[in-house]
Design an enzyme around this catalytic site. Structure first.
Site, PDB file in Angstrom:
ATOM      1  N   ARG A  43     -17.512 -94.345  23.517  1.00  0.00           N
ATOM      2  CA  ARG A  43     -16.956 -93.603  22.322  1.00  0.00           C
ATOM      3  C   ARG A  43     -16.035 -94.350  21.573  1.00  0.00           C
ATOM      4  O   ARG A  43     -16.217 -94.791  20.653  1.00  0.00           O
ATOM      5  CB  ARG A  43     -16.612 -92.390  23.187  1.00  0.00           C
ATOM      6  N   TYR A  56     -28.330 -56.549  12.773  1.00  0.00           N
ATOM      7  CA  TYR A  56     -29.134 -57.519  11.668  1.00  0.00           C
ATOM      8  C   TYR A  56     -30.520 -58.025  12.368  1.00  0.00           C
ATOM      9  O   TYR A  56     -30.489 -57.900  13.524  1.00  0.00           O
ATOM     10  CB  TYR A  56     -28.388 -58.919  11.575  1.00  0.00           C
ATOM     11  N   MET A 103     -20.748 -61.449  12.639  1.00  0.00           N
ATOM     12  CA  MET A 103     -19.536 -62.105  12.593  1.00  0.00           C
ATOM     13  C   MET A 103     -18.236 -61.687  13.124  1.00  0.00           C
ATOM     14  O   MET A 103     -17.386 -62.384  13.785  1.00  0.00           O
ATOM     15  CB  MET A 103     -19.201 -62.569  10.712  1.00  0.00           C
ATOM     16  N   LYS A 147      -4.765 -81.129  23.431  1.00  0.00           N
ATOM     17  CA  LYS A 147      -5.466 -81.402  22.290  1.00  0.00           C
ATOM     18  C   LYS A 147      -6.236 -79.958  21.878  1.00  0.00           C
ATOM     19  O   LYS A 147      -6.173 -79.171  23.103  1.00  0.00           O
ATOM     20  CB  LYS A 147      -6.372 -82.618  22.550  1.00  0.00           C
TER      21      LYS A 147
HETATM   22  C1  LIG Z   1      -9.709 -84.678  26.910  1.00  0.00           C
HETATM   23  C2  LIG Z   1      -9.408 -85.843  27.521  1.00  0.00           C
HETATM   24  C3  LIG Z   1      -8.869 -85.608  28.932  1.00  0.00           C
HETATM   25  C4  LIG Z   1      -8.895 -84.575  29.643  1.00  0.00           C
HETATM   26  O1  LIG Z   1     -10.362 -84.465  30.302  1.00  0.00           O
HETATM   27  P1  LIG Z   1     -10.289 -83.127  31.366  1.00  0.00           P
HETATM   28  O2  LIG Z   1     -11.722 -83.285  31.785  1.00  0.00           O
HETATM   29  O3  LIG Z   1     -10.248 -81.917  30.520  1.00  0.00           O
HETATM   30  O4  LIG Z   1      -9.439 -83.274  32.413  1.00  0.00           O
HETATM   31  C5  LIG Z   1      -8.488 -87.044  29.566  1.00  0.00           C
HETATM   32  N1  LIG Z   1      -8.446 -88.272  28.713  1.00  0.00           N
HETATM   33  C6  LIG Z   1      -8.795 -88.118  27.648  1.00  0.00           C
HETATM   34  C7  LIG Z   1      -9.154 -89.525  26.861  1.00  0.00           C
HETATM   35  C8  LIG Z   1      -9.557 -87.115  26.755  1.00  0.00           C
HETATM   36  O5  LIG Z   1      -9.840 -87.186  25.586  1.00  0.00           O
END
Ligand SMILES: *Cc1c(COP(=O)(O)O)cnc(C)c1O
Length: 822
Positions: free
Chosen positions: A588, A717, A766, A490
């Site tokens: 979550r 700045y 930036m 991801k």
């Molecule tokens: C991002 C994520 C992981 C991976 O977690 P790490 O700590 O980066 O290994 C595993 N499961 C879910 C559901 C995640 O969102």
């Protein structure tokens, strides 16, 4: 790797294997990886027990046409046309066969070992002696228990010299390599701290390494390094030592000066003063070059001849580089070494690039192969045909003369030299293809690389794909057999790339990929990724894409479940694969405990979806303080997943562990783990150094301007920055839009300049920021590292009070990614 031929009966005798042969045949290629078979009819497959049992790949190799196998037991299945040779230890059998092959030849063989510089010294000795020898050597750094036998197997009758490096990481490994290489000349390179963790002491490490030289008649080494180890050296061998500090060494280098960017060395040898010029400046290169100098002298080259040859040493780069090219091309640059073995390795990497249908090879003449031209280009043509190269661009007279061997390749183009190629560049119309550039140094293919590459903004993220693979294997080694691995890619693989990372994961057979959003999954599919892909947060507005691109949604609520089932129903689909997320404490996404019975009712017997997996997420798998909570999560998950499975009436894949869960919670591995940040070299649960983890990324930028500043004058700045006393500041090409956050300003963040940490001055802008370079000798254009192995991503995270995840994923897409692979 191929070599001269043996009959299978002879192989059976050599390795002392049992098993009944069903056919006779000749063997020229040894194969240990079912993905790299180029000559199946004459191959023998060694089912090595690595991280995966090699026996699992017999079927694949058989389907490719391989008919000879070395195994520890007969596999299940119908392989009636194949010979199976049965041994106790497949690796030992491989080594034994190579050792036998080695002893068939009576040629001088140089064995190189040490902690650092083995590959460089091996390649340089090759460069130095190729003019008067037909040399066989390890391809790249194939110096392991498997790589060495494969390398030695290449020895042929025409060879007049062998140069093989041996790498070990722990005790009792050298004996096997010695038996395979059987060196007659030993070369010891720098002894540093590499692999120290595999040994109890430095003495133990040195003693182990010296075992390579047991039957050598000449050993070349650094005088200062071996004091105290005389007893471990072979008694009958002549020593040839060199030193920067002792006149008792055979080659005493007493003076070093830099002359027009080269190192001028003076030394005493045989009571005379001699000299040489080395076209390098860094310390490691000088030491490696002096080692080579000593080898030349020890082998009888005259000082004048040695000097002449050393002056022409060229840099050795064993890694290839992949970057984004013009017109949507991916450019793989491997223009620093050119031989048949490294061509095979690079072609293999080219084939892993799924993002382009068209694969193109730009190749120059290959020099110093030790083969006759006809044979050499016959081999090359065979390779190019076997690897389905779509476009073949050949540069050089030798290739031109051997043009007829390449008949049958769809699109081929022949040019007499690099200038000729460049003048026809437009006509070649490179577009949306993966292009491998491979040329001998004299062809100056860096010009071709430049013409194909996008203009590089000088801030780049360098990704080491070997380190990524190493990390993958590190975590795989923690899993019980049968436990699957889902790689989390991801957010552009935590900032590290998209298809570049996914390709290597797919090639190395992870079981699943996971992305956060549907469009990330679509991008991977469009880049040719075929692995199953789970989408963590699927938006109902894009369900059409889920189905079109065969993505598998995470279902975390009744609302989403209902919408998805309806969508599937309306589209006439059924049994669509989904993943059910349980909330065990993160709060979550996911179904809560009280919702389980309704969920089970809804799922059981539902024809529209098929639950592939049930999973949950640990909230603090890396933190000891929360271990009780983690235990509770594991318990809840066990219970919930069992209930769902019972309601479904079929087996699902259960998974709970993220990176730190893998290292700290073996009881929570269940059927699959989800590896995220660990893949990228970071794991809160593993103390640094004790592990096999490697950082995979370096962020690099450069200096655009340097100016002198008086004490108290303000910088940047809002006039926030100033120096305590008169000094100099440098403006570097990175700012908050690149992901170097404003929080790093005003001395909070530091950058590395020639290995020295220097603080930021003033606010981060930036696109750029300023650093204090008063105490470092720098020039405009110099490289600056934001993070690397010396100042890590973890260090940066600490400086501004965040976590490594945020540092990594913040690096913006404007920062070019360059990939290295060796
Ligand atoms: C991002 C994520 C992981 C991976 O977690 P790490 O700590 O980066 O290994 C595993 N499961 C879910 C559901 C995640 O969102």
């Amino acid at each position: 790797m191929s070599s001269s031929q043996y009959t299978i009966t002879h192989v059976q005798q050599i390795i002392n294997a049992t098993g009944t042969l069903v056919r006779e045949g000749s063997i020229s290629s040894l194969v240990t990886d079912s993905r790299q078979i180029s000559n199946p009819a004459e191959s023998i497959f060694f089912a090595l027990n690595g991280r995966r049992n090699g026996h699992a790949f017999i079927k694949e190799a058989y389907e490719h046409g391989v008919r000879n196998f070395i195994v520890t037991h007969l596999p299940d299945g119908d392989f009636s046309a194949a010979n199976f040779l049965i041994v106790d230890d497949v690796l030992k059998a491989l080594q034994k066969l190579a050792a036998y092959h080695r002893s068939e030849f009576n040629l001088p063989v140089i064995g190189v070992t040490g902690s650092n510089g083995k590959t460089i010294v091996k390649e340089w000795l090759y460069q130095l002696m190729a003019a008067d020898n037909n040399i066989v050597r390890n391809p790249k750094s194939y110096n392991s228990q498997i790589g060495v036998p494969l390398s030695v197997w290449q020895i042929r009758a025409e060879n007049t010299l062998g140069i093989f490096e041996a790498g070990i990481s722990t005790i009792n490994e050298m004996d096997a390599l010695q038996a395979v290489i059987q060196p007659t000349i030993g070369v010891l390179t720098h002894l540093g701290s590499a692999h120290d963790e595999g040994f109890e002491s430095t003495a133990q490490k040195i003693t182990e390494k010296l075992k390579l030289f047991i039957n050598c008649n000449l050993v070349v080494c650094n005088y200062d390094q071996i004091t105290g180890y005389a007893a471990q050296f072979p008694a009958n061998a002549k020593h040839f030592t060199w030193s920067f500090s002792s006149n008792r060494a055979d080659l005493y280098v007493f003076s070093e000066t830099v002359i027009s960017k080269r190192h001028y060395l003076r030394a005493v040898y045989n009571g005379q003063e001699i000299e040489c010029l080395i076209p390098f400046l860094d310390e490691a290169s000088i030491e490696n070059a002096v080692t080579c100098w000593a080898v030349l002298l020890a082998m009888g080259y005259s000082p004048a001849e040695a000097d002449k040859r050393l002056e022409h040493l060229t840099p050795v780069s064993m890694r290839l580089e992949m970057k984004t090219g013009i017109n949507d091309c991916s450019v793989i640059d491997d223009s620093y070494n050119s031989d048949v073995q490294s061509l095979a390795i690079a072609l293999n990497f080219l084939q892993q690039q799924n993002q382009h249908k068209t694969k193109t090879l730009i190749l120059s003449d290959i020099y110093q192969s030790g083969l006759k031209q006809h044979e050499l280009y016959g081999q090359v043509a065979e390779m190019v045909k076997n690897r389905n190269i779509d476009r073949f661009v050949a540069v050089g007279d030798d290739l031109l003369n051997n043009q007829q061997q390449f008949a049958g390749i769809n699109q081929s183009y022949f040019f007499k030299d690099t200038a000729d190629l460049l003048s026809h560049f437009q006509e070649l119309n490179f577009n949306n293809e993966a292009i491998l550039i491979k040329g001998s140094r004299s062809f100056e293919f860096e010009r071709v690389s430049k013409a194909l590459s996008q203009k590089a903004h000088e801030t780049m993220l360098e990704i080491n794909l070997n380190a990524l693979l190493g990390n993958l294997n590190f975590y795989k080694s923690k899993l019980k057999p049968g436990v699957r691995l889902m790689a989390m890619v991801k957010a552009f693989s935590y900032g590290s790339g998209t298809f570049e990372v996914a390709n290597i994961l797919q090639y190395n057979k992870v079981d699943y990929l996971a992305v956060a959003y549907i469009d990330e999954g679509v991008a991977l599919r469009e880049a040719g990724i075929t692995l199953p892909i789970m989408v963590l947060n699927p938006e109902p507005s894009a369900f059409d894409k889920v189905i079109e691109f065969k993505l598998e949604p995470e279902i975390y609520s009744f609302g989403l479940l209902d919408k998805f089932i309806k969508y599937i129903q309306n589209n006439g689909n059924d049994h669509y694969p989904v993943h059910i997320k349980i909330d065990t404490g993160m709060h979550r996404l996911g179904f809560e405990g009280y919702e389980l019975s309704s969920l089970c009712d809804l799922l059981s017997g539902n024809p529209y979806i098929h639950v592939v997996s049930v999973f949950s997420h640990l909230v603090a798998s890396d933190a000891e303080a929360h271990d009780d909570f983690t235990r509770k999560q594991i318990e809840r998950f066990e219970e919930a997943s069992a209930r769902i499975e019972a309601a479904l009436g079929y087996k699902v894949i259960r998974h709970l562990s993220n990176t730190s869960g893998i290292t700290r919670w073996p009881e929570a591995h269940f059927d699959m783990v989800r590896l995220g940040i660990g893949l990228y070299g970071i794991d809160g649960a593993v103390p640094p150094h004790l592990n096999g983890l490697q950082p995979i990324a370096k962020l690099k930028t450069s200096i655009s301007q340097i100016r002198s500043i008086k004490a108290g004058e303000t910088v940047g700045y809002n006039r926030n920055g100033s120096l305590q006393s008169d000094g100099r500041i440098a403006t570097v090409r990175i700012g908050y839009a690149d992901g170097y956050l404003r929080a790093f300003g005003n001395g909070v963040g530091k950058m590395l300049l020639k290995g020295v940490l220097v603080p930021t001055v003033g606010n981060i802008a930036m696109d750029m920021c300023m650093i204090d370079v008063s105490d470092v000798d720098v020039a405009e254009g110099d490289e600056v590292y934001v993070f690397n192995e010396q100042q890590t991503i973890e260090d940066l995270a600490k400086q501004i009070g965040t976590i490594p995840y945020e540092i990594l994923t913040n690096i913006s897409q404007r920062v070019k990614r360059v990939y290295f692979y060796e």
